[in-house]
Write a protein that holds these residues in place. Structure first.
Motif, PDB file in Angstrom:
ATOM      1  N   LEU A  77      48.922  41.385  43.987  1.00  0.00           N
ATOM      2  CA  LEU A  77      48.109  41.796  42.842  1.00  0.00           C
ATOM      3  C   LEU A  77      48.857  42.829  42.010  1.00  0.00           C
ATOM      4  O   LEU A  77      48.938  42.721  40.786  1.00  0.00           O
ATOM      5  N   ARG A  78      49.432  43.817  42.686  1.00  0.00           N
ATOM      6  CA  ARG A  78      50.168  44.867  41.963  1.00  0.00           C
ATOM      7  C   ARG A  78      51.420  44.316  41.284  1.00  0.00           C
ATOM      8  O   ARG A  78      51.793  44.773  40.213  1.00  0.00           O
ATOM      9  N   LEU A  79      52.046  43.336  41.908  1.00  0.00           N
ATOM     10  CA  LEU A  79      53.259  42.750  41.335  1.00  0.00           C
ATOM     11  C   LEU A  79      52.963  41.943  40.080  1.00  0.00           C
ATOM     12  O   LEU A  79      53.631  42.110  39.055  1.00  0.00           O
ATOM     13  N   HIS A  80      51.958  41.075  40.138  1.00  0.00           N
ATOM     14  CA  HIS A  80      51.706  40.150  39.041  1.00  0.00           C
ATOM     15  C   HIS A  80      50.714  40.649  37.995  1.00  0.00           C
ATOM     16  O   HIS A  80      50.673  40.100  36.884  1.00  0.00           O
ATOM     17  N   TYR A  81      49.922  41.641  38.347  1.00  0.00           N
ATOM     18  CA  TYR A  81      48.865  42.082  37.426  1.00  0.00           C
ATOM     19  C   TYR A  81      48.986  43.573  37.108  1.00  0.00           C
ATOM     20  O   TYR A  81      47.991  44.255  36.898  1.00  0.00           O
ATOM     21  N   SER A  82      50.187  44.091  37.075  1.00  0.00           N
ATOM     22  CA  SER A  82      50.372  45.523  36.821  1.00  0.00           C
ATOM     23  C   SER A  82      49.807  45.945  35.476  1.00  0.00           C
ATOM     24  O   SER A  82      49.229  47.023  35.337  1.00  0.00           O
ATOM     25  N   HIS A  83      49.938  45.107  34.459  1.00  0.00           N
ATOM     26  CA  HIS A  83      49.420  45.438  33.123  1.00  0.00           C
ATOM     27  C   HIS A  83      47.894  45.544  33.161  1.00  0.00           C
ATOM     28  O   HIS A  83      47.299  46.480  32.592  1.00  0.00           O
ATOM     29  N   GLU A  84      47.255  44.620  33.840  1.00  0.00           N
ATOM     30  CA  GLU A  84      45.795  44.640  33.929  1.00  0.00           C
ATOM     31  C   GLU A  84      45.284  45.811  34.764  1.00  0.00           C
ATOM     32  O   GLU A  84      44.209  46.360  34.507  1.00  0.00           O
ATOM     33  N   LEU A  85      46.053  46.209  35.790  1.00  0.00           N
ATOM     34  CA  LEU A  85      45.630  47.320  36.650  1.00  0.00           C
ATOM     35  C   LEU A  85      45.710  48.655  35.913  1.00  0.00           C
ATOM     36  O   LEU A  85      45.012  49.611  36.270  1.00  0.00           O
ATOM     37  N   ARG A  86      46.582  48.769  34.922  1.00  0.00           N
ATOM     38  CA  ARG A  86      46.710  50.014  34.157  1.00  0.00           C
ATOM     39  C   ARG A  86      45.582  50.187  33.144  1.00  0.00           C
ATOM     40  O   ARG A  86      45.399  51.266  32.609  1.00  0.00           O
ATOM     41  N   ALA A  87      44.846  49.130  32.847  1.00  0.00           N
ATOM     42  CA  ALA A  87      43.808  49.180  31.810  1.00  0.00           C
ATOM     43  C   ALA A  87      42.665  50.089  32.168  1.00  0.00           C
ATOM     44  O   ALA A  87      42.395  50.536  33.179  1.00  0.00           O
ATOM     45  N   LYS A  92      41.987  37.589  33.258  1.00  0.00           N
ATOM     46  CA  LYS A  92      40.708  38.026  32.699  1.00  0.00           C
ATOM     47  C   LYS A  92      39.798  38.556  33.810  1.00  0.00           C
ATOM     48  O   LYS A  92      39.137  39.596  33.650  1.00  0.00           O
ATOM     49  N   ILE A  93      39.779  37.871  34.948  1.00  0.00           N
ATOM     50  CA  ILE A  93      38.963  38.304  36.087  1.00  0.00           C
ATOM     51  C   ILE A  93      39.420  39.669  36.570  1.00  0.00           C
ATOM     52  O   ILE A  93      38.603  40.571  36.807  1.00  0.00           O
ATOM     53  N   VAL A  94      40.728  39.839  36.719  1.00  0.00           N
ATOM     54  CA  VAL A  94      41.268  41.113  37.200  1.00  0.00           C
ATOM     55  C   VAL A  94      40.926  42.230  36.213  1.00  0.00           C
ATOM     56  O   VAL A  94      40.480  43.319  36.612  1.00  0.00           O
ATOM     57  N   ARG A  95      41.125  41.988  34.941  1.00  0.00           N
ATOM     58  CA  ARG A  95      40.853  42.999  33.921  1.00  0.00           C
ATOM     59  C   ARG A  95      39.387  43.432  33.959  1.00  0.00           C
ATOM     60  O   ARG A  95      39.073  44.623  33.966  1.00  0.00           O
ATOM     61  N   ARG A  96      38.472  42.458  34.018  1.00  0.00           N
ATOM     62  CA  ARG A  96      37.035  42.767  34.050  1.00  0.00           C
ATOM     63  C   ARG A  96      36.652  43.528  35.326  1.00  0.00           C
ATOM     64  O   ARG A  96      35.845  44.459  35.285  1.00  0.00           O
ATOM     65  N   ALA A  97      37.223  43.097  36.468  1.00  0.00           N
ATOM     66  CA  ALA A  97      36.879  43.746  37.733  1.00  0.00           C
ATOM     67  C   ALA A  97      37.373  45.194  37.761  1.00  0.00           C
ATOM     68  O   ALA A  97      36.646  46.090  38.211  1.00  0.00           O
ATOM     69  N   ILE A  98      38.570  45.446  37.281  1.00  0.00           N
ATOM     70  CA  ILE A  98      39.124  46.802  37.267  1.00  0.00           C
ATOM     71  C   ILE A  98      38.322  47.678  36.306  1.00  0.00           C
ATOM     72  O   ILE A  98      37.985  48.823  36.621  1.00  0.00           O
ATOM     73  N   LEU A  99      38.009  47.154  35.122  1.00  0.00           N
ATOM     74  CA  LEU A  99      37.213  47.930  34.157  1.00  0.00           C
ATOM     75  C   LEU A  99      35.802  48.182  34.688  1.00  0.00           C
ATOM     76  O   LEU A  99      35.176  49.190  34.326  1.00  0.00           O
ATOM     77  N   GLY A 100      35.304  47.304  35.528  1.00  0.00           N
ATOM     78  CA  GLY A 100      33.990  47.482  36.129  1.00  0.00           C
ATOM     79  C   GLY A 100      33.996  48.441  37.311  1.00  0.00           C
ATOM     80  O   GLY A 100      32.957  48.719  37.894  1.00  0.00           O
ATOM     81  N   GLY A 101      35.177  48.936  37.708  1.00  0.00           N
ATOM     82  CA  GLY A 101      35.273  49.916  38.782  1.00  0.00           C
ATOM     83  C   GLY A 101      35.442  49.331  40.168  1.00  0.00           C
ATOM     84  O   GLY A 101      35.284  50.032  41.170  1.00  0.00           O
ATOM     85  N   MET A 102      35.777  48.060  40.285  1.00  0.00           N
ATOM     86  CA  MET A 102      35.959  47.435  41.595  1.00  0.00           C
ATOM     87  C   MET A 102      37.258  47.930  42.217  1.00  0.00           C
ATOM     88  O   MET A 102      38.281  48.046  41.530  1.00  0.00           O
TER      89      MET A 102
END
Length: 126
Positions: A116-126, A90-100
């Motif tokens: 981060l790229r290995l474990h949160y690839s789905h969230e990084l694509r959002a 949830k933190i990663v998703r919010r931070a990426i959507l916020g432009g961090m």
């Protein structure tokens, strides 16, 4: 023949005696099944390692090394393996959507950018 009081005579061309191959010091400790049973029964009864050592006739380090090795094992080397949780996702998703930036997101959750790229690839694509 030399007199008993005179120093021994050596032949300079005679072969030297073989050096001893025995190790110096004490023999390694090998616990018997009876000693193992005594040690574990005393430990289950709440005895301390010094008490167990006195009962077995060995030192405390021997008790730790030979009778309870799992309690003194060294911790594993390297970093702990990262396991994503719903909260970190949830933190990663919010931070990426916020432009961090990705590097700051990785630092935020305490992992490296490749992790981060290995474990949160789905969230990084959002």
């Amino acid at each position: 023949m030399a007199a008993p009081d005179s120093p021994p005579q050596f032949d300079l061309f005679e072969a030297r005696p073989e050096p001893s191959r025995h190790r110096v010091g004490r023999k390694p400790h090998v616990p018997t099944p009876e000693q193992m049973l005594i040690a574990h029964e005393l430990k289950a009864a709440g005895a301390t390692w010094p008490t167990i050592a006195r009962a077995l006739g060995v030192c405390v380090n021997t008790v730790a090394r030979h009778y309870f090795p799992s309690t003194v094992a060294s911790p594993p080397k390297g970093r702990r393996r990262h396991a994503p949780t719903p909260a970190t996702r949830k933190i990663v998703r919010r931070a990426i959507l916020g432009g961090m930036p990705v590097a700051k997101v990785a630092k935020l959750i305490g992992v490296s950018v490749p992790t981060l790229r290995l474990h949160y690839s789905h969230e990084l694509r959002a």
